[in-house]
Design a protein around this motif. Sequence first.
Motif, PDB file in Angstrom:
ATOM      1  N   VAL A  25     -39.470  50.462 -40.254  1.00 60.62           N
ATOM      2  CA  VAL A  25     -40.362  51.622 -40.180  1.00 60.62           C
ATOM      3  C   VAL A  25     -41.800  51.143 -40.211  1.00 60.62           C
ATOM      4  O   VAL A  25     -42.170  50.294 -41.011  1.00 60.62           O
ATOM      5  N   CYS A  26     -42.622  51.703 -39.323  1.00 61.36           N
ATOM      6  CA  CYS A  26     -44.042  51.372 -39.259  1.00 61.36           C
ATOM      7  C   CYS A  26     -44.851  52.650 -39.239  1.00 61.36           C
ATOM      8  O   CYS A  26     -44.330  53.684 -38.835  1.00 61.36           O
ATOM      9  N   PRO A  27     -46.088  52.642 -39.614  1.00 66.40           N
ATOM     10  CA  PRO A  27     -46.905  51.549 -40.153  1.00 66.40           C
ATOM     11  C   PRO A  27     -46.553  51.282 -41.609  1.00 66.40           C
ATOM     12  O   PRO A  27     -45.941  52.100 -42.273  1.00 66.40           O
ATOM     13  N   LYS A  28     -47.002  50.111 -42.105  1.00 67.32           N
ATOM     14  CA  LYS A  28     -46.701  49.688 -43.464  1.00 67.32           C
ATOM     15  C   LYS A  28     -47.990  49.384 -44.213  1.00 67.32           C
ATOM     16  O   LYS A  28     -48.907  48.794 -43.657  1.00 67.32           O
ATOM     17  N   LEU A  29     -48.039  49.768 -45.477  1.00 66.69           N
ATOM     18  CA  LEU A  29     -49.147  49.409 -46.349  1.00 66.69           C
ATOM     19  C   LEU A  29     -48.699  48.177 -47.126  1.00 66.69           C
ATOM     20  O   LEU A  29     -47.660  48.188 -47.781  1.00 66.69           O
ATOM     21  N   ILE A  30     -49.479  47.110 -46.996  1.00 65.43           N
ATOM     22  CA  ILE A  30     -49.129  45.887 -47.727  1.00 65.43           C
ATOM     23  C   ILE A  30     -50.210  45.611 -48.752  1.00 65.43           C
ATOM     24  O   ILE A  30     -51.386  45.889 -48.535  1.00 65.43           O
ATOM     25  N   GLU A  31     -49.777  45.084 -49.887  1.00 59.35           N
ATOM     26  CA  GLU A  31     -50.698  44.824 -50.981  1.00 59.35           C
ATOM     27  C   GLU A  31     -50.531  43.387 -51.442  1.00 59.35           C
ATOM     28  O   GLU A  31     -49.428  42.832 -51.433  1.00 59.35           O
ATOM     29  N   GLU A  32     -51.659  42.810 -51.836  1.00 59.70           N
ATOM     30  CA  GLU A  32     -51.645  41.454 -52.366  1.00 59.70           C
ATOM     31  C   GLU A  32     -50.865  41.424 -53.672  1.00 59.70           C
ATOM     32  O   GLU A  32     -51.036  42.290 -54.515  1.00 59.70           O
ATOM     33  N   GLY A  33     -50.058  40.406 -53.816  1.00 59.20           N
ATOM     34  CA  GLY A  33     -49.406  40.196 -55.102  1.00 59.20           C
ATOM     35  C   GLY A  33     -50.370  39.490 -56.038  1.00 59.20           C
ATOM     36  O   GLY A  33     -51.260  38.761 -55.608  1.00 59.20           O
ATOM     37  N   HIS A  34     -50.235  39.719 -57.330  1.00 55.70           N
ATOM     38  CA  HIS A  34     -51.115  39.068 -58.303  1.00 55.70           C
ATOM     39  C   HIS A  34     -50.801  37.580 -58.362  1.00 55.70           C
ATOM     40  O   HIS A  34     -49.657  37.178 -58.524  1.00 55.70           O
ATOM     41  N   GLY A  35     -51.824  36.757 -58.175  1.00 54.25           N
ATOM     42  CA  GLY A  35     -51.666  35.309 -58.242  1.00 54.25           C
ATOM     43  C   GLY A  35     -51.165  34.676 -56.959  1.00 54.25           C
ATOM     44  O   GLY A  35     -50.987  33.476 -56.889  1.00 54.25           O
ATOM     45  N   SER A  36     -50.901  35.464 -55.936  1.00 55.65           N
ATOM     46  CA  SER A  36     -50.405  34.924 -54.675  1.00 55.65           C
ATOM     47  C   SER A  36     -51.329  35.324 -53.545  1.00 55.65           C
ATOM     48  O   SER A  36     -51.721  36.482 -53.434  1.00 55.65           O
ATOM     49  N   GLN A  37     -51.687  34.354 -52.717  1.00 55.98           N
ATOM     50  CA  GLN A  37     -52.556  34.638 -51.579  1.00 55.98           C
ATOM     51  C   GLN A  37     -51.771  34.957 -50.315  1.00 55.98           C
ATOM     52  O   GLN A  37     -52.332  35.456 -49.357  1.00 55.98           O
ATOM     53  N   VAL A  38     -50.478  34.676 -50.307  1.00 58.08           N
ATOM     54  CA  VAL A  38     -49.672  34.860 -49.106  1.00 58.08           C
ATOM     55  C   VAL A  38     -48.742  36.071 -49.293  1.00 58.08           C
ATOM     56  O   VAL A  38     -48.036  36.178 -50.288  1.00 58.08           O
ATOM     57  N   ILE A  39     -48.792  36.953 -48.307  1.00 52.86           N
ATOM     58  CA  ILE A  39     -47.888  38.103 -48.276  1.00 52.86           C
ATOM     59  C   ILE A  39     -46.894  37.820 -47.156  1.00 52.86           C
ATOM     60  O   ILE A  39     -47.274  37.705 -45.991  1.00 52.86           O
ATOM     61  N   GLU A  40     -45.638  37.658 -47.521  1.00 48.95           N
ATOM     62  CA  GLU A  40     -44.601  37.371 -46.532  1.00 48.95           C
ATOM     63  C   GLU A  40     -43.705  38.577 -46.352  1.00 48.95           C
ATOM     64  O   GLU A  40     -43.299  39.206 -47.318  1.00 48.95           O
ATOM     65  N   ARG A  41     -43.441  38.869 -45.092  1.00 50.92           N
ATOM     66  CA  ARG A  41     -42.495  39.925 -44.741  1.00 50.92           C
ATOM     67  C   ARG A  41     -41.448  39.266 -43.862  1.00 50.92           C
ATOM     68  O   ARG A  41     -41.726  38.832 -42.751  1.00 50.92           O
ATOM     69  N   LEU A  42     -40.229  39.167 -44.401  1.00 54.89           N
ATOM     70  CA  LEU A  42     -39.139  38.484 -43.706  1.00 54.89           C
ATOM     71  C   LEU A  42     -38.183  39.501 -43.098  1.00 54.89           C
ATOM     72  O   LEU A  42     -37.949  40.565 -43.665  1.00 54.89           O
ATOM     73  N   ALA A  43     -37.644  39.147 -41.942  1.00 56.17           N
ATOM     74  CA  ALA A  43     -36.662  39.961 -41.223  1.00 56.17           C
ATOM     75  C   ALA A  43     -37.187  41.368 -40.937  1.00 56.17           C
ATOM     76  O   ALA A  43     -36.474  42.355 -41.081  1.00 56.17           O
ATOM     77  N   GLU A  44     -38.445  41.442 -40.504  1.00 56.52           N
ATOM     78  CA  GLU A  44     -39.005  42.719 -40.067  1.00 56.52           C
ATOM     79  C   GLU A  44     -38.397  43.069 -38.716  1.00 56.52           C
ATOM     80  O   GLU A  44     -38.033  42.185 -37.938  1.00 56.52           O
ATOM     81  N   VAL A  45     -38.292  44.354 -38.420  1.00 65.49           N
ATOM     82  CA  VAL A  45     -37.711  44.793 -37.161  1.00 65.49           C
ATOM     83  C   VAL A  45     -38.732  45.666 -36.435  1.00 65.49           C
ATOM     84  O   VAL A  45     -39.179  46.677 -36.966  1.00 65.49           O
ATOM     85  N   MET A  46     -39.092  45.238 -35.216  1.00 66.46           N
ATOM     86  CA  MET A  46     -40.028  46.007 -34.395  1.00 66.46           C
ATOM     87  C   MET A  46     -39.214  46.910 -33.477  1.00 66.46           C
ATOM     88  O   MET A  46     -38.593  46.452 -32.519  1.00 66.46           O
ATOM     89  N   VAL A  47     -39.219  48.199 -33.779  1.00 67.24           N
ATOM     90  CA  VAL A  47     -38.456  49.169 -33.005  1.00 67.24           C
ATOM     91  C   VAL A  47     -39.263  49.620 -31.789  1.00 67.24           C
ATOM     92  O   VAL A  47     -38.735  49.718 -30.686  1.00 67.24           O
ATOM     93  N   ASN A  48     -40.542  49.885 -31.976  1.00 69.05           N
ATOM     94  CA  ASN A  48     -41.420  50.305 -30.879  1.00 69.05           C
ATOM     95  C   ASN A  48     -42.144  49.085 -30.298  1.00 69.05           C
ATOM     96  O   ASN A  48     -41.763  47.956 -30.574  1.00 69.05           O
ATOM     97  N   ASP A  49     -43.194  49.301 -29.534  1.00 62.66           N
ATOM     98  CA  ASP A  49     -43.921  48.202 -28.901  1.00 62.66           C
ATOM     99  C   ASP A  49     -44.826  47.452 -29.873  1.00 62.66           C
ATOM    100  O   ASP A  49     -45.292  46.362 -29.556  1.00 62.66           O
ATOM    101  N   TYR A  50     -45.132  48.032 -31.022  1.00 66.24           N
ATOM    102  CA  TYR A  50     -45.989  47.374 -32.001  1.00 66.24           C
ATOM    103  C   TYR A  50     -45.694  47.918 -33.397  1.00 66.24           C
ATOM    104  O   TYR A  50     -45.032  48.949 -33.554  1.00 66.24           O
ATOM    105  N   CYS A  51     -46.229  47.209 -34.393  1.00 64.16           N
ATOM    106  CA  CYS A  51     -46.137  47.667 -35.776  1.00 64.16           C
ATOM    107  C   CYS A  51     -47.482  47.395 -36.444  1.00 64.16           C
ATOM    108  O   CYS A  51     -48.037  46.306 -36.324  1.00 64.16           O
TER     109      CYS A  51
END
Length: 195
Positions: free
Chosen positions: A93-119
Motif C-alpha cells: 500500500v502506498c503512499p507510506k510515512l517513514i520515520e527515523e528510528g532512534h539511533g539508526s540512520q538507515v531506514i530499510e524497507r524489505l520486500a516492498e511491493v509496487m502495485v501501481n507505477d510508483y510508490c
Amino acid sequence: MTKQRATLKQYSQSNNKNQGFFRSRYMYGALVGTAFLSALLVSACSPQTHSDSRSSVTDKNTISRNNIEKNSKNIEDGIKNSYARLASKRSDVCPKLIEEGHGSQVIERLAEVMVNDYCDYFLYPRDGQSISVATNSRQIEALLIVPSLHNFANGDYQVTSYDKHIIRLSYNGATHKPKDLSYDVAMTISDNAYL
C-alpha cells in the motif's frame, strides 16, 4: 353668553399660537433631520470612503479565504499522513510515512511491493541532514519530488528546511512493469551533511 364667546375666542387664539409654535418646532426638527440625513448620504457616497471600506472588506475576505484554504490544506495533509502512517505497516500500500528510528540512520524497507507505477514515501528530515536512497533493482528510479526535484542517482540530497519530503520510487525498466514488482529500499538520513 358673551363671556363664553370671549373665553372661546381667547382659547382659540392661544391654541393657534401654540399650533404655530409646535408647527415651527416640528419644521425645525424636520429641517435638522433632513440636513443630517443629507450629510450622511453624501459622506456615504463619497468615493474615498467607499473605496476604503471596499478594500478593507476585500482584505478581510482575502484573509478569511486564505485562512480557510490553509486550514483545509493542513487537514488534507493530516489525513494523507494518517493514511500513510497506516500504509507503512503494509508492503503493498502506498503512499507510506517513514520515520527515523532512534539511533539508526538507515531506514530499510524489505520486500516492498509496487502495485501501481510508483510508490511515494513521506519523510520529515531536519534542516542540515542529507538523504540518500538505494534500491536493489536497477529498474527502479528514486526521485525526490517535494520540496524540490532531485534524482538520487546524482548523489545525496542536502535538506535545507524542515518540510515534508516526498521520495518517489517508480518503475523505469525497459519492459512492461510486472503486476506486483518486489523490491528492497534503504534510505540513509545522516546528520553530518555540512561536515
